[in-house]
Motif scaffolding. Structure first.
Motif, PDB file in Angstrom:
ATOM      1  N   MET A   1      -4.688  -1.161   7.868  1.00  0.00           N
ATOM      2  CA  MET A   1      -3.063  -1.102   8.496  1.00  0.00           C
ATOM      3  C   MET A   1      -2.603  -2.849   8.841  1.00  0.00           C
TER       4      MET A   1
ATOM      5  N   LEU B   1       1.230  -2.660   7.302  1.00  0.00           N
ATOM      6  CA  LEU B   1       2.126  -3.215   8.266  1.00  0.00           C
ATOM      7  C   LEU B   1       3.003  -4.684   7.917  1.00  0.00           C
TER       8      LEU B   1
ATOM      9  N   ASP C   1      -2.432  -4.899  13.010  1.00  0.00           N
ATOM     10  CA  ASP C   1      -2.123  -3.289  13.628  1.00  0.00           C
ATOM     11  C   ASP C   1      -2.603  -2.927  15.031  1.00  0.00           C
TER      12      ASP C   1
ATOM     13  N   HIS D   1       5.941   1.212  15.832  1.00  0.00           N
ATOM     14  CA  HIS D   1       5.014   0.333  15.490  1.00  0.00           C
ATOM     15  C   HIS D   1       4.779  -0.259  16.878  1.00  0.00           C
TER      16      HIS D   1
END
Length: 310
Positions: free
Chosen positions: A1, A5, A55, A103
């Motif tokens: 992740m 990201l 993440d 996010h």
């Protein structure tokens, strides 16, 4: 992740730059700027951080983009576009992207200088909490404390598991007429720690501790010295060495007289064993290379009894 990201952020930065200028931003440049935004000196360092991967940013309470590190990185990257937005504008664009795309729901602290943010915003907003922790010290004075102190940042330590800020200040109060004067200024320090959770700049909520004491510069130095002597009169030797009686009792040493042929003692030489605690020996000012020091002929006098003055 973390890879995903950081790539999403880099791709967004490239797209937004193209929309703004009609020019292209290299992918290699974008990922390095994104890494700096998250507090890393390189994109490789960001990918290698398995303890606090970015993440986990969705779990952070506070996110502090590293605008200053973006500025450093852009100076070290060659062939950047000449019309690249400023570091703070890059940080704003990336912060908006993270929030808009959900996010992170962290409180984002965005400023060109984190030190300035601490001085102008963080410490000001925390003043009620700081005053509450200093209330016991305030009660020792005869003053009311209503003004905002002027802070100085002593250090910002970026440790492995936390970010720690240490600030100091004088809290100057206004004397109250209904109490005898006992000081109106407090010297204090504030320690703020941010436990790390995501990357180098995503944190849980911070912890704050304020400690201080009444500034006694107004007291007559002779009175202060006299008061100190009254506390330490139990051991003249400890006073001369500049340590407490308890610390003196922990030390292993030999005493030698420095005397004339007819027995007149000039002074004493204290020779400390090399097996003593080095940190404790370091408190004694004047030790020579052999851990020896001269003390006065009165260093072993009996301390005065409190009844001597009756």
């Amino acid at each position: 992740m973390s890879t995903q990201l950081s790539k999403l952020c880099a791709d967004h930065l490239r797209v937004s730059f193209n929309a703004l200028t009609g020019e292209k931003l290299k992918a290699s440049h974008a990922v390095q700027l994104v890494a700096a935004f998250f507090g890393y000196k390189s994109h490789a360092a960001l990918l290698a951080d398995h303890k606090y991967p970015i993440d986990l940013l969705e779990e952070a309470y506070i996110f502090i983009p590293n605008v200053e590190l973006i500025e450093v990185r852009r100076k070290n990257l060659s062939l950047l576009p000449v019309n690249l937005p400023t570091s703070i504008d890059i940080a704003k664009e990336l912060a908006s992207f993270l929030a808009n795309e959900q996010h992170t729901s962290a409180d984002i602290w965005l400023h060109e200088s984190f030190e300035t943010y601490c001085l102008e915003t963080l410490l000001v907003n925390c003043q009620d909490l700081i005053d509450d922790q200093l209330s016991g010290v305030m009660a020792e004075t005869n003053a009311g404390f209503w003004n905002q102190p002027w802070y100085e940042i002593e250090s910002i330590e970026n440790k492995v598991d936390e970010l720690v800020i240490t600030a100091s200040a004088k809290h100057e109060g206004e004397p109250l007429d209904d109490k005898p004067f006992s000081g109106d200024t407090i010297d204090f320090q504030v320690h703020i720690s941010f436990p790390r959770i995501a990357g180098r700049r995503g944190f849980y909520d911070f912890d704050l501790e304020a400690v201080g004491s009444v500034n006694d510069d107004w007291v007559d130095p002779a009175l202060k010295y006299s008061a100190q002597q009254s506390v330490d009169t139990g051991s003249p030797l400890a006073i001369e060495l500049g340590i407490t009686n308890e610390e003196l009792e922990e030390l292993d040493y030999e005493v030698y007289e420095n005397a004339s042929n007819d027995g007149l003692i000039y002074d004493y030489v204290i020779q400390f064993s090399q097996h003593n605690d080095p940190e404790l020996l370091a408190k004694i000012s004047g030790l020579d290379e052999y851990n020896a020091i001269r003390v006065s002929v009165n260093a072993f006098d009996e301390p005065p009894s409190p009844f001597d003055t009756l």
